[in-house]
Structures are given as structure tokens and as C-alpha cells.
Design a protein around this motif. Structure first.
Motif, PDB file in Angstrom:
ATOM      1  N   ALA A 181      13.123  -1.363   9.487  1.00  0.00           N
ATOM      2  CA  ALA A 181      13.212  -0.111   8.729  1.00  0.00           C
ATOM      3  C   ALA A 181      13.210  -0.370   7.221  1.00  0.00           C
ATOM      4  O   ALA A 181      12.480   0.288   6.470  1.00  0.00           O
ATOM      5  N   TRP A 182      14.001  -1.330   6.767  1.00  0.00           N
ATOM      6  CA  TRP A 182      14.035  -1.662   5.338  1.00  0.00           C
ATOM      7  C   TRP A 182      12.682  -2.174   4.856  1.00  0.00           C
ATOM      8  O   TRP A 182      12.204  -1.799   3.779  1.00  0.00           O
ATOM      9  N   THR A 183      12.073  -3.058   5.627  1.00  0.00           N
ATOM     10  CA  THR A 183      10.822  -3.678   5.208  1.00  0.00           C
ATOM     11  C   THR A 183       9.702  -2.646   5.092  1.00  0.00           C
ATOM     12  O   THR A 183       8.960  -2.630   4.109  1.00  0.00           O
ATOM     13  N   VAL A 184       9.579  -1.770   6.067  1.00  0.00           N
ATOM     14  CA  VAL A 184       8.529  -0.751   6.015  1.00  0.00           C
ATOM     15  C   VAL A 184       8.831   0.286   4.937  1.00  0.00           C
ATOM     16  O   VAL A 184       7.935   0.716   4.203  1.00  0.00           O
ATOM     17  N   ALA A 185      10.117   0.682   4.821  1.00  0.00           N
ATOM     18  CA  ALA A 185      10.484   1.697   3.831  1.00  0.00           C
ATOM     19  C   ALA A 185      10.232   1.235   2.404  1.00  0.00           C
ATOM     20  O   ALA A 185       9.855   2.030   1.536  1.00  0.00           O
ATOM     21  N   ILE A 186      10.405  -0.031   2.131  1.00  0.00           N
ATOM     22  CA  ILE A 186      10.159  -0.555   0.782  1.00  0.00           C
ATOM     23  C   ILE A 186       8.713  -1.015   0.636  1.00  0.00           C
ATOM     24  O   ILE A 186       8.075  -0.809  -0.397  1.00  0.00           O
ATOM     25  N   GLY A 187       8.176  -1.635   1.676  1.00  0.00           N
ATOM     26  CA  GLY A 187       6.834  -2.207   1.592  1.00  0.00           C
ATOM     27  C   GLY A 187       5.717  -1.201   1.460  1.00  0.00           C
ATOM     28  O   GLY A 187       4.766  -1.399   0.706  1.00  0.00           O
ATOM     29  N   ALA A 188       5.805  -0.092   2.181  1.00  0.00           N
ATOM     30  CA  ALA A 188       4.712   0.890   2.169  1.00  0.00           C
ATOM     31  C   ALA A 188       4.522   1.539   0.798  1.00  0.00           C
ATOM     32  O   ALA A 188       3.419   1.513   0.258  1.00  0.00           O
ATOM     33  N   PRO A 189       5.553   2.114   0.176  1.00  0.00           N
ATOM     34  CA  PRO A 189       5.300   2.755  -1.122  1.00  0.00           C
ATOM     35  C   PRO A 189       4.959   1.777  -2.243  1.00  0.00           C
ATOM     36  O   PRO A 189       4.113   2.073  -3.090  1.00  0.00           O
ATOM     37  N   VAL A 190       5.594   0.608  -2.245  1.00  0.00           N
ATOM     38  CA  VAL A 190       5.289  -0.359  -3.306  1.00  0.00           C
ATOM     39  C   VAL A 190       3.877  -0.901  -3.138  1.00  0.00           C
ATOM     40  O   VAL A 190       3.135  -1.049  -4.112  1.00  0.00           O
ATOM     41  N   GLY A 191       3.463  -1.185  -1.912  1.00  0.00           N
ATOM     42  CA  GLY A 191       2.095  -1.635  -1.673  1.00  0.00           C
ATOM     43  C   GLY A 191       1.073  -0.587  -2.063  1.00  0.00           C
ATOM     44  O   GLY A 191       0.034  -0.890  -2.651  1.00  0.00           O
ATOM     45  N   ALA A 192       1.365   0.677  -1.750  1.00  0.00           N
ATOM     46  CA  ALA A 192       0.464   1.766  -2.145  1.00  0.00           C
ATOM     47  C   ALA A 192       0.376   1.873  -3.656  1.00  0.00           C
ATOM     48  O   ALA A 192      -0.703   2.078  -4.224  1.00  0.00           O
ATOM     49  N   LEU A 193       1.499   1.705  -4.334  1.00  0.00           N
ATOM     50  CA  LEU A 193       1.508   1.747  -5.800  1.00  0.00           C
ATOM     51  C   LEU A 193       0.700   0.596  -6.387  1.00  0.00           C
ATOM     52  O   LEU A 193      -0.074   0.782  -7.329  1.00  0.00           O
ATOM     53  N   LEU A 194       0.837  -0.592  -5.816  1.00  0.00           N
ATOM     54  CA  LEU A 194       0.066  -1.740  -6.299  1.00  0.00           C
ATOM     55  C   LEU A 194      -1.432  -1.515  -6.127  1.00  0.00           C
ATOM     56  O   LEU A 194      -2.228  -1.854  -7.002  1.00  0.00           O
ATOM     57  N   LEU A 195      -1.835  -0.952  -4.995  1.00  0.00           N
ATOM     58  CA  LEU A 195      -3.254  -0.710  -4.766  1.00  0.00           C
ATOM     59  C   LEU A 195      -3.794   0.385  -5.680  1.00  0.00           C
ATOM     60  O   LEU A 195      -4.940   0.337  -6.105  1.00  0.00           O
ATOM     61  N   ARG A 196      -3.001   1.385  -5.977  1.00  0.00           N
ATOM     62  CA  ARG A 196      -3.465   2.476  -6.835  1.00  0.00           C
ATOM     63  C   ARG A 196      -3.544   2.050  -8.293  1.00  0.00           C
ATOM     64  O   ARG A 196      -4.360   2.579  -9.033  1.00  0.00           O
ATOM     65  N   ARG A 197      -2.717   1.111  -8.712  1.00  0.00           N
ATOM     66  CA  ARG A 197      -2.717   0.671 -10.102  1.00  0.00           C
ATOM     67  C   ARG A 197      -3.771  -0.383 -10.389  1.00  0.00           C
ATOM     68  O   ARG A 197      -4.089  -0.637 -11.536  1.00  0.00           O
ATOM     69  N   ARG A 198      -4.301  -1.006  -9.347  1.00  0.00           N
ATOM     70  CA  ARG A 198      -5.289  -2.059  -9.531  1.00  0.00           C
ATOM     71  C   ARG A 198      -6.621  -1.465  -9.964  1.00  0.00           C
ATOM     72  O   ARG A 198      -7.072  -0.473  -9.412  1.00  0.00           O
ATOM     73  N   PRO A 199      -7.283  -2.054 -10.941  1.00  0.00           N
ATOM     74  CA  PRO A 199      -8.599  -1.547 -11.323  1.00  0.00           C
ATOM     75  C   PRO A 199      -9.605  -1.761 -10.206  1.00  0.00           C
ATOM     76  O   PRO A 199      -9.538  -2.728  -9.470  1.00  0.00           O
ATOM     77  N   VAL A 224       3.885 -11.443   0.785  1.00  0.00           N
ATOM     78  CA  VAL A 224       2.602 -11.863   1.361  1.00  0.00           C
ATOM     79  C   VAL A 224       1.701 -10.658   1.610  1.00  0.00           C
ATOM     80  O   VAL A 224       0.505 -10.677   1.281  1.00  0.00           O
ATOM     81  N   VAL A 225       2.252  -9.591   2.162  1.00  0.00           N
ATOM     82  CA  VAL A 225       1.460  -8.390   2.438  1.00  0.00           C
ATOM     83  C   VAL A 225       0.928  -7.803   1.133  1.00  0.00           C
ATOM     84  O   VAL A 225      -0.247  -7.430   1.038  1.00  0.00           O
ATOM     85  N   TRP A 226       1.761  -7.704   0.120  1.00  0.00           N
ATOM     86  CA  TRP A 226       1.316  -7.132  -1.156  1.00  0.00           C
ATOM     87  C   TRP A 226       0.213  -7.975  -1.788  1.00  0.00           C
ATOM     88  O   TRP A 226      -0.763  -7.446  -2.298  1.00  0.00           O
ATOM     89  N   LEU A 227       0.357  -9.302  -1.745  1.00  0.00           N
ATOM     90  CA  LEU A 227      -0.681 -10.163  -2.314  1.00  0.00           C
ATOM     91  C   LEU A 227      -1.973 -10.052  -1.511  1.00  0.00           C
ATOM     92  O   LEU A 227      -3.062 -10.023  -2.100  1.00  0.00           O
ATOM     93  N   ALA A 228      -1.881  -9.956  -0.197  1.00  0.00           N
ATOM     94  CA  ALA A 228      -3.080  -9.810   0.631  1.00  0.00           C
ATOM     95  C   ALA A 228      -3.792  -8.489   0.356  1.00  0.00           C
ATOM     96  O   ALA A 228      -5.021  -8.432   0.333  1.00  0.00           O
ATOM     97  N   LEU A 229      -3.034  -7.431   0.138  1.00  0.00           N
ATOM     98  CA  LEU A 229      -3.646  -6.135  -0.153  1.00  0.00           C
ATOM     99  C   LEU A 229      -4.359  -6.140  -1.502  1.00  0.00           C
ATOM    100  O   LEU A 229      -5.416  -5.548  -1.655  1.00  0.00           O
ATOM    101  N   VAL A 230      -3.775  -6.802  -2.460  1.00  0.00           N
ATOM    102  CA  VAL A 230      -4.328  -6.795  -3.813  1.00  0.00           C
ATOM    103  C   VAL A 230      -5.447  -7.812  -3.981  1.00  0.00           C
ATOM    104  O   VAL A 230      -6.462  -7.528  -4.617  1.00  0.00           O
ATOM    105  N   ARG A 231      -5.305  -9.012  -3.407  1.00  0.00           N
ATOM    106  CA  ARG A 231      -6.258 -10.088  -3.652  1.00  0.00           C
ATOM    107  C   ARG A 231      -7.202 -10.399  -2.500  1.00  0.00           C
ATOM    108  O   ARG A 231      -8.178 -11.116  -2.678  1.00  0.00           O
ATOM    109  N   GLY A 232      -6.916  -9.934  -1.284  1.00  0.00           N
ATOM    110  CA  GLY A 232      -7.828 -10.162  -0.174  1.00  0.00           C
ATOM    111  C   GLY A 232      -7.293 -11.139   0.852  1.00  0.00           C
ATOM    112  O   GLY A 232      -6.191 -11.667   0.727  1.00  0.00           O
TER     113      GLY A 232
END
Length: 199
Positions: A169-187, A33-41
Motif C-alpha cells: 500500500a505504501w509503495t503504490v501510494a507513493i510510487g504512482a503519483p511521483v512516477g507520474a509527476l516525473l514522466l510529466r515533467r520530462r521533456p 528502480v521503477v522511476w528510473l526505468a520509466l524516465v530512462r527506459g
């Protein structure tokens, strides 16, 4: 499309894979949900949170109040999407779409946002902003779910205190870098929309 499929599959993956691990694991539903919200609004985040939360609430072993996770994840998706737009300097209707280079047209003045959110050193770069947003959204979702479980009487505080630290700890450790990667790869820029013609 891939994130939408992840949101739909996350409750099942959570039950089949993550919940059976002896060392704990991340909250995949919150992360999706967080990743989709970051990418799509915020609208996509809210709808995805509601749908994924309802699916998580009824996926066996469903032992809590139905709708608790849906309400929490809808709020997390909405807040994460709005915060993404706010910190990127975009108006609320364009939240979640980061401009090229992390700067919005006239919103940045002399290294500071027009609203004065950042200290004199200026805003962090787009990579750090994305990392902070992803981590904050993941932490918010996990903490709100724990609070809702205790507040509604679904779980005692002692039980929540046992699973909350490793899951957070697991959720933040995995969520932060993957979310950052998704935002950086988005046009950058708005998505193309089909043009409706009047006949």
C-alpha cells in the motif's frame, strides 16, 4: 542524475529510515528502480535494478539469499521500461521516452493504437498512463520480492503475509503519483547525443 543518486542511496535510506518506522513504509529501492526505468527506459531500469538490488542484498541486516533482490529488481526495471515504451507507442529502442502529448507519430489511428491495445474509447491520457505505469511497476516489484523470498525459503509465508499489505500500500501510494509527476515533467523526444567525428 538525481534518480541515479537515489538508486544508489535507496538501500541505505531503506535501512536507516523506513525499516525503523513502526507503521511500515514503502520499498524505496523498488521505487527508485521503477522511476528510473520509466524516465530512462528498459536498459537503465535493468542495470539500476541489478545494482540497487545487489546493494540491498548485502546491506545489513542481510539475511536472505544474495542476488534475490537484484534479480527481481532487474526484471522489474526491464519490464517497467519496456511497458512504458509499449504503452506510449514507441519502438523498443526508444522505450521510456514519451513523445509530446502522449502520441507517437504514425502509431495512433483513430484513437486506437495500431496493435489494438485500447478499447473503442481510445487510450487514457498521458497523466493516467503514467499513473498506471508507476503503480503497476511498484506493485510488481513488491509482489515479486515477496514471492521470491517465499520461493527461496528465506522467509515463511506467515512472515511475508504480515509485512506485504502495508508495504504494498505504501509503495503504490507513493510510487504512482511521483512516477507520474516525473514522466510529466520530462521533456518529450529523444535525448541529445554527442556527435562522434571521424578524423
Amino acid at each position: 542524475m538525481g534518480l541515479v543518486l537515489l538508486v544508489l542511496a535507496a538501500p541505505l535510506l531503506q535501512v536507516l529510515l523506513v525499516n525503523r518506522a513502526p507503521w511500515g513504509g514503502p520499498d524505496l529501492v523498488t521505487l527508485a528502480v521503477v522511476w528510473l526505468a520509466l524516465v530512462r527506459g528498459p536498459v537503465w531500469g535493468c542495470v539500476a535494478g541489478l545494482a540497487a538490488g545487489l546493494a540491498a542484498d548485502v546491506t545489513p541486516p542481510a539475511d536472505g539469499t544474495v542476488g534475490r533482490t537484484a534479480l527481481v529488481l532487474a526484471a522489474v526495471g526491464l519490464l517497467t521500461g519496456l511497458l512504458s515504451g509499449l504503452l506510449s507507442g514507441l519502438p523498443p529502442g526508444r522505450a521510456g521516452r514519451w513523445p509530446a502529448g502522449g502520441r507517437a507519430g504514425g502509431a495512433w489511428r483513430e484513437g486506437r493504437r495500431a496493435g489494438g491495445v485500447w478499447p473503442a474509447g481510445g487510450p487514457p491520457g498521458p497523466g493516467w498512463r503514467a499513473l498506471l505505469l508507476s503503480g503497476a511497476g511498484a506493485a510488481l516489484g513488491t509482489l515479486l520480492q515477496a514471492g521470491a523470498a517465499v520461493a527461496l525459503g528465506d522467509e515463511p509465508w506467515a512472515s511475508v503475509a504480515a509485512w506485504l499489505p502495508p508495504t504494498l500500500a505504501w509503495t503504490v501510494a507513493i510510487g504512482a503519483p511521483v512516477g507520474a509527476l516525473l514522466l510529466r515533467r520530462r521533456p518529450a523526444g529523444p535525448e541529445p547525443r554527442p556527435v562522434a567525428r571521424r578524423v
